[in-house]
Design a protein around this motif. Structure first.
Motif, PDB file in Angstrom:
ATOM      1  N   THR A   7      -6.322   1.089  -6.881  1.00  0.00           N
ATOM      2  CA  THR A   7      -6.917   1.806  -5.754  1.00  0.00           C
ATOM      3  C   THR A   7      -8.420   1.555  -5.743  1.00  0.00           C
ATOM      4  OG1 THR A   7      -5.237   3.529  -5.963  1.00  0.00           O
ATOM      5  CG2 THR A   7      -7.212   4.064  -4.687  1.00  0.00           C
ATOM      6  N   PRO A   8      -9.011   1.250  -4.585  1.00  0.00           N
ATOM      7  CA  PRO A   8     -10.467   1.032  -4.545  1.00  0.00           C
ATOM      8  C   PRO A   8     -11.218   2.297  -4.932  1.00  0.00           C
ATOM      9  CG  PRO A   8      -9.401   0.266  -2.521  1.00  0.00           C
ATOM     10  CD  PRO A   8      -8.375   1.043  -3.275  1.00  0.00           C
ATOM     11  N   ALA A   9     -12.467   2.113  -5.343  1.00  0.00           N
ATOM     12  CA  ALA A   9     -13.314   3.257  -5.662  1.00  0.00           C
ATOM     13  C   ALA A   9     -13.458   4.145  -4.429  1.00  0.00           C
ATOM     14  CB  ALA A   9     -14.687   2.779  -6.131  1.00  0.00           C
ATOM     15  N   PRO A  10     -13.495   5.483  -4.604  1.00  0.00           N
ATOM     16  CA  PRO A  10     -13.551   6.398  -3.456  1.00  0.00           C
ATOM     17  C   PRO A  10     -14.731   6.153  -2.527  1.00  0.00           C
ATOM     18  CG  PRO A  10     -13.034   7.602  -5.468  1.00  0.00           C
ATOM     19  CD  PRO A  10     -13.411   6.213  -5.881  1.00  0.00           C
ATOM     20  N   ASP A  11     -15.888   5.706  -3.080  1.00  0.00           N
ATOM     21  CA  ASP A  11     -17.063   5.521  -2.236  1.00  0.00           C
ATOM     22  C   ASP A  11     -17.126   4.147  -1.579  1.00  0.00           C
ATOM     23  OD1 ASP A  11     -17.517   4.025  -4.457  1.00  0.00           O
ATOM     24  OD2 ASP A  11     -19.558   4.744  -4.820  1.00  0.00           O
ATOM     25  N   SER A  12     -16.067   3.343  -1.733  1.00  0.00           N
ATOM     26  CA  SER A  12     -16.077   1.987  -1.176  1.00  0.00           C
ATOM     27  C   SER A  12     -15.367   1.888   0.161  1.00  0.00           C
ATOM     28  CB  SER A  12     -15.424   1.016  -2.171  1.00  0.00           C
ATOM     29  OG  SER A  12     -14.033   1.283  -2.301  1.00  0.00           O
ATOM     30  N   THR A  13     -14.825   2.993   0.653  1.00  0.00           N
ATOM     31  CA  THR A  13     -14.058   2.952   1.903  1.00  0.00           C
ATOM     32  C   THR A  13     -14.698   3.783   2.998  1.00  0.00           C
ATOM     33  OG1 THR A  13     -12.652   4.779   1.130  1.00  0.00           O
ATOM     34  CG2 THR A  13     -11.883   2.535   0.701  1.00  0.00           C
ATOM     35  N   GLY A  14     -15.984   4.098   2.848  1.00  0.00           N
ATOM     36  CA  GLY A  14     -16.695   4.811   3.895  1.00  0.00           C
ATOM     37  C   GLY A  14     -16.268   6.252   4.077  1.00  0.00           C
ATOM     38  N   GLY A  15     -15.608   6.817   3.083  1.00  0.00           N
ATOM     39  CA  GLY A  15     -15.205   8.215   3.173  1.00  0.00           C
ATOM     40  C   GLY A  15     -13.858   8.433   3.822  1.00  0.00           C
ATOM     41  N   SER A  16     -13.278   7.387   4.400  1.00  0.00           N
ATOM     42  CA  SER A  16     -11.965   7.500   5.026  1.00  0.00           C
ATOM     43  C   SER A  16     -10.894   7.079   4.021  1.00  0.00           C
ATOM     44  CB  SER A  16     -11.892   6.593   6.266  1.00  0.00           C
ATOM     45  OG  SER A  16     -10.630   6.693   6.902  1.00  0.00           O
ATOM     46  N   PRO A  17      -9.850   7.877   3.836  1.00  0.00           N
ATOM     47  CA  PRO A  17      -8.848   7.541   2.813  1.00  0.00           C
ATOM     48  C   PRO A  17      -8.105   6.252   3.129  1.00  0.00           C
ATOM     49  CG  PRO A  17      -8.092   9.363   4.177  1.00  0.00           C
ATOM     50  CD  PRO A  17      -9.530   9.137   4.535  1.00  0.00           C
ATOM     51  N   VAL A  18      -7.707   5.549   2.074  1.00  0.00           N
ATOM     52  CA  VAL A  18      -6.930   4.325   2.232  1.00  0.00           C
ATOM     53  C   VAL A  18      -5.535   4.676   2.736  1.00  0.00           C
ATOM     54  CG1 VAL A  18      -5.867   2.403   0.999  1.00  0.00           C
ATOM     55  CG2 VAL A  18      -8.209   3.080   0.467  1.00  0.00           C
ATOM     56  N   THR A  19      -5.091   3.964   3.775  1.00  0.00           N
ATOM     57  CA  THR A  19      -3.772   4.205   4.350  1.00  0.00           C
ATOM     58  C   THR A  19      -2.790   3.077   4.071  1.00  0.00           C
ATOM     59  OG1 THR A  19      -4.494   3.244   6.459  1.00  0.00           O
ATOM     60  CG2 THR A  19      -4.744   5.622   6.196  1.00  0.00           C
ATOM     61  N   GLY A  20      -3.225   2.051   3.348  1.00  0.00           N
ATOM     62  CA  GLY A  20      -2.325   0.946   3.033  1.00  0.00           C
ATOM     63  C   GLY A  20      -3.115  -0.263   2.574  1.00  0.00           C
ATOM     64  N   TYR A  21      -2.387  -1.370   2.398  1.00  0.00           N
ATOM     65  CA  TYR A  21      -3.013  -2.600   1.913  1.00  0.00           C
ATOM     66  C   TYR A  21      -2.371  -3.812   2.595  1.00  0.00           C
ATOM     67  CZ  TYR A  21      -4.502   0.506  -1.858  1.00  0.00           C
ATOM     68  OH  TYR A  21      -5.026   1.557  -2.565  1.00  0.00           O
ATOM     69  N   LYS A  22      -3.163  -4.885   2.727  1.00  0.00           N
ATOM     70  CA  LYS A  22      -2.648  -6.172   3.171  1.00  0.00           C
ATOM     71  C   LYS A  22      -2.869  -7.180   2.042  1.00  0.00           C
ATOM     72  CE  LYS A  22      -3.247  -5.649   8.173  1.00  0.00           C
ATOM     73  NZ  LYS A  22      -3.944  -6.167   9.397  1.00  0.00           N
ATOM     74  N   LEU A  23      -1.851  -8.014   1.800  1.00  0.00           N
ATOM     75  CA  LEU A  23      -1.911  -8.998   0.728  1.00  0.00           C
ATOM     76  C   LEU A  23      -1.813 -10.400   1.324  1.00  0.00           C
ATOM     77  CD1 LEU A  23      -1.913  -9.492  -2.384  1.00  0.00           C
ATOM     78  CD2 LEU A  23       0.594  -9.502  -2.239  1.00  0.00           C
ATOM     79  N   TYR A  24      -2.733 -11.272   0.928  1.00  0.00           N
ATOM     80  CA  TYR A  24      -2.776 -12.634   1.440  1.00  0.00           C
ATOM     81  C   TYR A  24      -2.517 -13.631   0.312  1.00  0.00           C
ATOM     82  CZ  TYR A  24      -5.024 -10.571   5.542  1.00  0.00           C
ATOM     83  OH  TYR A  24      -5.306  -9.813   6.650  1.00  0.00           O
ATOM     84  N   LYS A  25      -1.857 -14.724   0.679  1.00  0.00           N
ATOM     85  CA  LYS A  25      -1.548 -15.793  -0.271  1.00  0.00           C
ATOM     86  C   LYS A  25      -2.299 -17.057   0.137  1.00  0.00           C
ATOM     87  CE  LYS A  25       2.282 -18.060   0.304  1.00  0.00           C
ATOM     88  NZ  LYS A  25       3.723 -18.429   0.376  1.00  0.00           N
ATOM     89  N   PHE A  26      -2.840 -17.758  -0.853  1.00  0.00           N
ATOM     90  CA  PHE A  26      -3.478 -19.060  -0.656  1.00  0.00           C
ATOM     91  C   PHE A  26      -2.682 -20.098  -1.428  1.00  0.00           C
ATOM     92  CE2 PHE A  26      -6.669 -15.806  -0.233  1.00  0.00           C
ATOM     93  CZ  PHE A  26      -7.419 -16.197   0.867  1.00  0.00           C
ATOM     94  N   GLU A  27      -2.353 -21.215  -0.772  1.00  0.00           N
ATOM     95  CA  GLU A  27      -1.554 -22.262  -1.398  1.00  0.00           C
ATOM     96  C   GLU A  27      -2.418 -23.481  -1.714  1.00  0.00           C
ATOM     97  OE1 GLU A  27       1.550 -23.106   1.378  1.00  0.00           O
ATOM     98  OE2 GLU A  27       2.689 -21.301   0.892  1.00  0.00           O
ATOM     99  N   GLY A  28      -2.002 -24.249  -2.727  1.00  0.00           N
ATOM    100  CA  GLY A  28      -2.707 -25.477  -3.071  1.00  0.00           C
ATOM    101  C   GLY A  28      -4.129 -25.237  -3.535  1.00  0.00           C
ATOM    102  N   VAL A  29      -4.341 -24.147  -4.243  1.00  0.00           N
ATOM    103  CA  VAL A  29      -5.677 -23.744  -4.659  1.00  0.00           C
ATOM    104  C   VAL A  29      -6.137 -24.575  -5.855  1.00  0.00           C
ATOM    105  CG1 VAL A  29      -7.058 -21.787  -5.465  1.00  0.00           C
ATOM    106  CG2 VAL A  29      -5.175 -21.416  -3.853  1.00  0.00           C
TER     107      VAL A  29
END
Length: 305
Positions: A7-29
């Motif tokens: 979970t990100p640090a509480p002060d890193s989201t501008g005071g608004s609670p985290v509602t989810g996450y997006k995960l990205y994949k990079f290929e051929g790195v």
């Protein structure tokens, strides 16, 4: 392959609670090396005002469009902060970092995309409200063509959204399937809140998929992610610290149960950070790289890995 994140640090989201996450994949790195510790590239584009060379003065305003959304008019003498806010007001852009730049025909702004992953399309500009005058304050003529152009400064690595956890803030792991044996992969995660997508995490260390490997024994990490690649790389830890006043804010580290601490590492270079860690009891040779960051609340800082 299992990807896990914290979970990100509480002060890193501008005071608004985290509602989810997006995960990205990079290929051929490419591999993580001492000369290139972070092989994943984020998109960077330059907005350039042309026609200001030779003593000509450019005036007026322009607009920028991205993925079908257009900004309000931007004055040609806008600050980097003004351009940043104009772009972030678009529904198609969440967060960018902007700095003012100079070139041989005038000035411009360098835009780094920090919440949009991948090889992004070029922004588009309109220049119809720009004028230019010569050094004697007469209307400039001849070959002068006052306009705004947009160029790609750094091509972002192609990214694939493999998990959209909108409205699922408690889910902080994902099993990535359909990976090619012996291919290199990296992953990055972005928190979501009511404002939109947050800053992308640092990418995981490059991981090689092995045929027949158990997903539960191969865990990717990096940035907001955690844990190492079992049996294939050395442990990596990320230290993230945001501060606008290193005289009053202190970043002091120790290792394990040792009582000895480092001096204040707030704002330190990668080389200084590395030397301080190696001086701690129980720590051997380490390699440290540093990236700049800006929290969703607007605080600046660094991430050392």
């Amino acid at each position: 392959m299992v990807i896990e994140w914290l979970t990100p640090a509480p002060d890193s989201t501008g005071g608004s609670p985290v509602t989810g996450y997006k995960l990205y994949k990079f290929e051929g790195v490419g591999p993580n090396t001492k000369s290139n510790p972070e092989p994943i590239m984020q998109e960077v584009q330059d907005i350039l005002v042309l026609g200001g060379g030779g003593g000509n003065v450019v005036a007026g305003s322009f607009t920028v469009s991205f993925r079908g959304e257009e900004t309000d008019s931007i004055p040609v003498d806008a600050s980097a902060t003004d351009v940043k806010f104009a772009l972030q007001n678009l529904d198609t852009i969440n967060l960018v970092s902007v700095e003012s730049i100079l070139h041989d025909q005038g000035h411009g702004w360098r835009v780094s995309f920090v919440s949009e992953a991948g090889d992004l399309p070029l922004m588009q500009s309109t220049s119809g409200r720009l004028t230019t005058t010569g050094p004697d304050e007469s209307t400039a003529t001849g070959s002068v063509a006052v306009r705004v152009v947009i160029e790609e400064h750094i091509k972002g690595d192609k990214a694939y959204l493999i998990y959209d956890g909108t409205d699922q803030p408690s889910v902080r792991s994902y099993t990535a399937g359909n990976l090619l044996p012996d291919a290199r992969y990296a992953f990055t995660v972005a928190p979501i809140n009511q404002v939109g997508d947050g800053v992308l995490s640092l990418a995981t260390t490059t991981t090689i998929a092995r045929a027949g490997a158990s997903a539960q024994q191969t865990t990717a990490s990096g940035g907001a992610l955690h844990a190492g690649i079992a049996g294939s790389i050395q442990e990596e830890q990320i230290v993230v610290f945001a501060s606008d006043d290193c005289d009053s804010d202190r970043l002091v580290l120790s290792f394990g149960s040792q009582t000895r601490e480092t001096y204040n590492l707030c704002g330190s270079t990668a080389q200084t950070f590395e030397a301080a860690i190696e001086a701690l009891p129980g720590v051997g040779d380490v390699h440290v790289s540093r990236e700049d960051l800006v929290t969703l609340a607007g605080a600046s800082g660094h991430a050392w890995s």
